[in-house]
Every structure is written in C-alpha cells, then in structure tokens.
Design a protein around this motif. Structure first.
Motif, PDB file in Angstrom:
ATOM      1  N   THR A   1      31.029  39.209  22.858  1.00  0.00           N
ATOM      2  CA  THR A   1      31.691  38.000  22.344  1.00  0.00           C
ATOM      3  C   THR A   1      31.710  37.942  20.817  1.00  0.00           C
ATOM      4  N   LYS A   2      30.635  38.392  20.184  1.00  0.00           N
ATOM      5  CA  LYS A   2      30.528  38.312  18.722  1.00  0.00           C
ATOM      6  C   LYS A   2      31.266  39.450  18.036  1.00  0.00           C
ATOM      7  N   TYR A   3      31.306  40.623  18.661  1.00  0.00           N
ATOM      8  CA  TYR A   3      31.926  41.807  18.050  1.00  0.00           C
ATOM      9  C   TYR A   3      32.897  42.465  19.036  1.00  0.00           C
ATOM     10  N   PRO A   4      33.921  41.734  19.479  1.00  0.00           N
ATOM     11  CA  PRO A   4      34.793  42.242  20.553  1.00  0.00           C
ATOM     12  C   PRO A   4      35.606  43.483  20.175  1.00  0.00           C
ATOM     13  N   PHE A   5      35.794  43.735  18.869  1.00  0.00           N
ATOM     14  CA  PHE A   5      36.619  44.873  18.448  1.00  0.00           C
ATOM     15  C   PHE A   5      35.777  46.042  17.945  1.00  0.00           C
ATOM     16  N   SER A   6      34.469  45.933  18.076  1.00  0.00           N
ATOM     17  CA  SER A   6      33.610  47.050  17.684  1.00  0.00           C
ATOM     18  C   SER A   6      33.519  48.058  18.813  1.00  0.00           C
ATOM     19  N   LYS A   7      33.064  49.261  18.492  1.00  0.00           N
ATOM     20  CA  LYS A   7      32.916  50.286  19.528  1.00  0.00           C
ATOM     21  C   LYS A   7      31.781  49.941  20.494  1.00  0.00           C
ATOM     22  N   TYR A   8      30.948  48.995  20.098  1.00  0.00           N
ATOM     23  CA  TYR A   8      29.810  48.633  20.937  1.00  0.00           C
ATOM     24  C   TYR A   8      30.163  47.606  22.014  1.00  0.00           C
ATOM     25  N   ALA A   9      31.337  46.997  21.904  1.00  0.00           N
ATOM     26  CA  ALA A   9      31.743  46.034  22.934  1.00  0.00           C
ATOM     27  C   ALA A   9      31.977  46.719  24.281  1.00  0.00           C
ATOM     28  N   PRO A  10      32.823  47.780  24.342  1.00  0.00           N
ATOM     29  CA  PRO A  10      32.979  48.467  25.636  1.00  0.00           C
ATOM     30  C   PRO A  10      31.687  49.140  26.106  1.00  0.00           C
ATOM     31  N   LEU A  11      30.876  49.629  25.174  1.00  0.00           N
ATOM     32  CA  LEU A  11      29.595  50.214  25.569  1.00  0.00           C
ATOM     33  C   LEU A  11      28.689  49.157  26.198  1.00  0.00           C
ATOM     34  N   SER A  12      28.758  47.948  25.688  1.00  0.00           N
ATOM     35  CA  SER A  12      27.967  46.863  26.271  1.00  0.00           C
ATOM     36  C   SER A  12      28.446  46.551  27.680  1.00  0.00           C
ATOM     37  N   GLU A  13      29.763  46.618  27.903  1.00  0.00           N
ATOM     38  CA  GLU A  13      30.289  46.411  29.252  1.00  0.00           C
ATOM     39  C   GLU A  13      29.729  47.464  30.212  1.00  0.00           C
ATOM     40  N   LEU A  14      29.667  48.682  29.732  1.00  0.00           N
ATOM     41  CA  LEU A  14      29.161  49.768  30.565  1.00  0.00           C
ATOM     42  C   LEU A  14      27.670  49.587  30.871  1.00  0.00           C
ATOM     43  N   ARG A  15      26.930  49.155  29.864  1.00  0.00           N
ATOM     44  CA  ARG A  15      25.504  48.936  30.074  1.00  0.00           C
ATOM     45  C   ARG A  15      25.250  47.753  31.012  1.00  0.00           C
ATOM     46  N   LEU A  16      26.129  46.761  30.993  1.00  0.00           N
ATOM     47  CA  LEU A  16      25.998  45.648  31.943  1.00  0.00           C
ATOM     48  C   LEU A  16      26.203  46.145  33.374  1.00  0.00           C
ATOM     49  N   ALA A  17      27.105  47.120  33.539  1.00  0.00           N
ATOM     50  CA  ALA A  17      27.268  47.737  34.865  1.00  0.00           C
ATOM     51  C   ALA A  17      26.005  48.494  35.250  1.00  0.00           C
ATOM     52  N   ASP A  18      25.416  49.212  34.282  1.00  0.00           N
ATOM     53  CA  ASP A  18      24.156  49.909  34.537  1.00  0.00           C
ATOM     54  C   ASP A  18      23.058  48.929  34.955  1.00  0.00           C
ATOM     55  N   LEU A  19      23.046  47.780  34.306  1.00  0.00           N
ATOM     56  CA  LEU A  19      22.046  46.763  34.621  1.00  0.00           C
ATOM     57  C   LEU A  19      22.156  46.315  36.074  1.00  0.00           C
ATOM     58  N   LYS A  20      23.382  46.077  36.514  1.00  0.00           N
ATOM     59  CA  LYS A  20      23.588  45.704  37.918  1.00  0.00           C
ATOM     60  C   LYS A  20      23.111  46.816  38.845  1.00  0.00           C
ATOM     61  N   PHE A  21      23.388  48.055  38.457  1.00  0.00           N
ATOM     62  CA  PHE A  21      22.953  49.200  39.259  1.00  0.00           C
ATOM     63  C   PHE A  21      21.432  49.249  39.336  1.00  0.00           C
ATOM     64  N   ASP A  22      20.772  49.080  38.195  1.00  0.00           N
ATOM     65  CA  ASP A  22      19.310  49.136  38.158  1.00  0.00           C
ATOM     66  C   ASP A  22      18.673  48.008  38.967  1.00  0.00           C
TER      67      ASP A  22
END
Length: 258
Positions: free
Chosen positions: A61-82
């Motif tokens: 939400t704070k940095y939607p256009f940074s390269k870390y925004a899509p990476l955060s989406e991916l890590r949220l998927a990892d979190l659900k998996f874990d």
C-alpha cells in the motif's frame, strides 16, 4: 529478588515475539520499501505471521510501484502456504502469475500453485482409507498445474522438483483409476472396468499398474465382445513390455482371439 509472576510472563512473551514490536504493541516500520520487505521476510522466517503480514501489506500500500510490492504479494502467498492454508496459497500464487506474467519469480509462483494443490490433497493416514480411494480433485489440479509448469518452464531451477512432484501426482491418479477399475472388474461390470483401465494406460503411461491394466483391459473388452480393442491392448503390452513375465500369457490370449 524474584520478579512477580505476571512480569516474568511478560518478559518471556516479549522474548518469544517479534523484536520489531514495541512494548506498547506497535510495529516499528522502516523508512524504505526494501527495509519493510526485508523485515517481513525475517518475520516470516521466524513464523511471526501476524507481523509478517503487516509488513508485506504496508509495502503493497505504501510503495505500490516499487519492485518490493509484487515480491510482498509473493511472500504473502508463501505465508499462506506455511500456515497450511493450501487452497488460499494456490489462489494467491495463481493471482501473482496472472498479475505479473513477466516477473523474474513467476516460475516459482507457477511451481508453487501445483505444490499447494498437492499438499491440499488427501493423504495416507493410519486407520483411514488410503489416499487413492479418496477424492482426487486436488491431485488432478496439482497434476495439471505441474504439467503446465514443466512444459512451459523447462529451464527453471524448480523444473526438476516439478517433474518429481508431477510423477507423484500422476502416480496417485493412476492408482485411483486402478482402484476403481478393480472395483468394476471384480463385480463383472466390464464396460466400467474397461473405461477405467483405458484411462489409466492412456493418461498415465509407464505407471506401475500399466501391464496388469492392459491385461485386464483386454479381458474386459473380450467380455463385451470388443475383440479389436482387446487385441490392441494385448499388442501394446507385448510391444511395450517385451521382458515382462506376463508377456507369454498376453501372447497366448492374443492367439486365441478369433
């Protein structure tokens, strides 16, 4: 002097929790997208899921256009998996693939879609029916996703593991077809048995059930007077498995068909 019990408990809980949570319970956010993303990764590594979610959502939400925004989406998927929320994880990984088809980690997301479905499928437990007797819908989804992945991304570093898991999924599906085919065969439901054995040998070639399935496929077809299909099944067994000890039996049966 001893600490009061309540104070000792608070100290213990603080030691076990996140180092980024203040004594007032507030999360300490960093000054950059990268800092907050790395904080989320660290919290995830230590199974501090609630804190990890907050950091990743903050980056989105704070940095939607940074390269870390899509990476955060991916890590949220990892979190659900874990957290073993595998259906949600599969959906999250698939959404990442849809939204970021050219991302450098899209192959990882595609791979994890299949892994999530396979983890969500029924397993083998003592005192319960074996996995091949249960609903195979999640295994089918896993096989489809993993097959698409290994075909589309053969150069991925996850391809070898993807092939291994695909073989596992297809083996489970083959065992299910065998189980149902045997159910029909033992009860003299020849058309039903033939349909299952046919599906097994055509969809999952090379499975451990293939030779016996071809033999019983031929016998099932003979029972319903489908001689041409019976011959085809026996010929496939003889050509594809010339060293199998059941070959002489197949040749004898083939010679008897008029």
């Amino acid at each position: 002097m001893r600490l009061p019990a309540a104070l000792a408990l608070c100290v213990l809980l603080a030691a076990c929790g996140s180092k980024r949570v203040s004594f007032s319970g507030q999360l300490k956010y960093g000054a950059t997208a990268e800092a907050n993303y790395e904080a989320g990764v660290d919290e995830l590594k230590h199974d501090n899921f609630a804190e990890a979610v907050k950091f990743f959502e903050y980056v989105r939400t704070k940095y939607p256009f940074s390269k870390y925004a899509p990476l955060s989406e991916l890590r949220l998927a990892d979190l659900k998996f874990d957290q073993e929320r595998y259906t949600e994880a599969a959906d999250a990984y698939q959404q990442f693939v849809t939204m970021h088809p050219t991302h450098e980690e899209v192959d990882y997301a595609e791979f994890r879609v299949g892994v999530s479905y396979l983890r969500d499928a029924p397993g083998n437990f003592v005192l319960f029916p074996p996995a091949y007797e249960k609903d195979q819908r999640q295994v089918e989804k896993a096989a489809r996703a993993l097959r698409d992945f290994v075909q589309a991304k053969p150069e991925s570093k996850h391809a070898a593991e993807g092939k291994k898991l695909l073989a596992e999924a297809e083996g489970r599906l083959a065992s299910h077809e065998w189980y149902v085919g045997e159910y029909y065969f033992k009860r003299g439901h020849w058309a039903g048995a033939a349909g299952r054995y046919e599906a097994l040998v055509s969809k999952y070639p090379g499975s451990r059930h293939e030779v016996e399935a071809l033999m019983k496929l031929a016998r099932s077809y003979l029972e319903i007077d489908e001689k041409h299909r019976a011959r085809t099944a026996l010929q496939k067994l003889i050509v594809k498995h010339p060293q199998d000890p059941r070959r002489p039996e197949a040749e004898k049966l083939l010679a008897s068909i008029r």
